[in-house]
Design a protein around this motif. Structure first.
Motif, mmCIF file in Angstrom:
data_model
loop_
_atom_site.group_PDB
_atom_site.id
_atom_site.type_symbol
_atom_site.label_atom_id
_atom_site.label_comp_id
_atom_site.label_asym_id
_atom_site.label_seq_id
_atom_site.Cartn_x
_atom_site.Cartn_y
_atom_site.Cartn_z
ATOM 1 N N UNK A 76 0.820 -1.198 0.000
ATOM 2 C CA UNK A 76 0.000 0.000 0.000
ATOM 3 C C UNK A 76 0.855 1.248 0.000
ATOM 4 N N UNK A 77 1.931 1.251 0.793
ATOM 5 C CA UNK A 77 2.837 2.391 0.817
ATOM 6 C C UNK A 77 3.550 2.573 -0.502
ATOM 7 N N UNK A 78 3.938 1.450 -1.121
ATOM 8 C CA UNK A 78 4.613 1.514 -2.423
ATOM 9 C C UNK A 78 3.696 2.120 -3.477
ATOM 10 N N UNK A 79 2.436 1.628 -3.517
ATOM 11 C CA UNK A 79 1.489 2.131 -4.509
ATOM 12 C C UNK A 79 1.224 3.616 -4.302
ATOM 13 N N UNK A 80 1.142 4.042 -3.029
ATOM 14 C CA UNK A 80 0.905 5.448 -2.733
ATOM 15 C C UNK A 80 2.065 6.305 -3.218
ATOM 16 N N UNK A 81 3.292 5.815 -3.024
ATOM 17 C CA UNK A 81 4.475 6.544 -3.463
ATOM 18 C C UNK A 81 4.534 6.658 -4.974
ATOM 19 N N UNK A 82 4.215 5.555 -5.671
ATOM 20 C CA UNK A 82 4.198 5.572 -7.131
ATOM 21 C C UNK A 82 3.147 6.549 -7.640
ATOM 22 N N UNK A 83 1.981 6.581 -6.974
ATOM 23 C CA UNK A 83 0.920 7.501 -7.361
ATOM 24 C C UNK A 83 1.386 8.949 -7.264
ATOM 25 N N UNK A 84 2.140 9.272 -6.203
ATOM 26 C CA UNK A 84 2.665 10.626 -6.042
ATOM 27 C C UNK A 84 3.650 10.968 -7.154
ATOM 28 N N UNK A 85 4.473 9.970 -7.533
ATOM 29 C CA UNK A 85 5.416 10.196 -8.617
ATOM 30 C C UNK A 85 4.681 10.467 -9.918
ATOM 31 N N UNK A 86 3.604 9.719 -10.172
ATOM 32 C CA UNK A 86 2.803 9.917 -11.381
ATOM 33 C C UNK A 86 2.236 11.329 -11.411
ATOM 34 N N UNK A 87 1.707 11.784 -10.267
ATOM 35 C CA UNK A 87 1.152 13.134 -10.182
ATOM 36 C C UNK A 87 2.215 14.175 -10.495
#
Length: 248
Positions: free
Chosen positions: A3-14
């Protein structure tokens, strides 16, 4: 953990969406027409024919307009409105009547296509996709690929060479002190990015050829890897189907 990994990737995408929101150039090593023309010739050699082409992540259309004379129909795709605006200008200036443009990303593009293609290509795009997204891209692309077609992925960051390029090892005037200063600078960038929840590298993810090959094999493809002529830290993946049957 995931969950933390996916959240971090989402921030990078943004971050990258915002970064490219108002960009109007494709970030080539040189913006001169002479350089772009040479780069396009290299890529056309590896595309190796076909009559129809999908250029995903076409950006400002710098390469697309050089591809156009060799194809009957081309579709350029990018998620950035400003990039597509520049691409549209170039298409009009070059009178490329066989080119159409679509605004979409790697998830939405497939529902907007009206035909399949002989070649599906992307240049400098995989660095902004996770391995899971690359897997999805290859699978979806395989379902829009004509018999005998190819998926050609250009300019993938090589994790074996990219770090060496970043610290200046390939520079003509490289010396130990310049390399040490570069290493120090890169460490500061990584630390700052971590503290500010930004990507550690503005150029995105580096992907090992072995991981790309595994994805291609999964969907019945074989892959040839070629070193880029104009970017010493990048490589190309030329993906062809082993058998003509499409995955279900």
């Amino acid at each position: 953990m995931f969950g933390g990994y996916e959240k971090n990737v989402s921030k990078q995408k943004d971050f990258w969406i915002e970064f490219f929101a108002n960009r109007r150039d494709g970030g080539h090593r040189s913006s001169s027409e002479e350089f772009i023309s040479m780069e396009a010739k290299e890529k056309l050699f590896h595309l190796d024919g076909g009559k129809t082409l999908l250029d995903f992540g076409c950006g400002a259309g710098e390469l697309l307009i050089y591809y156009a004379p060799g194809y009957e129909k081309l579709v350029g795709v990018d998620f950035s409105a400003s990039m597509l605006d520049e691409a549209s200008k170039r298409v009009r200036e070059r009178k490329c009547g066989n080119v159409s443009l679509i605004q979409a990303d790697d998830k939405t593009v497939w529902d907007k296509l009206e035909s399949s293609f002989d070649r599906i290509t992307a240049a400098g795009v995989l660095q902004y996709l996770t391995l899971k997204e690359i897997d999805s891209f290859v699978f979806n692309a395989s379902n829009y690929l004509n018999n005998g077609g190819k998926i050609v992925l250009f300019d993938i960051l090589d994790p074996r060479l990219y770090p060496l390029w970043k610290i200046g090892l390939f520079s003509e005037d490289a010396d130990i002190w310049k390399i040490l200063r570069k290493i120090g600078f890169e460490l500061k960038v990584i630390l700052s990015a971590s503290l500010n929840n930004r990507p550690k590298d503005i150029l995105g993810f580096a992907h090992n050829p072995g991981t790309i090959k595994k994805v291609a094999n999964k969907y019945g493809f074989e892959t040839i890897f070629v070193q880029s002529m104009y970017y010493e830290y990048k490589y190309h993946a030329i993906i062809s189907r082993i058998s003509e049957a499409k995955p279900q």
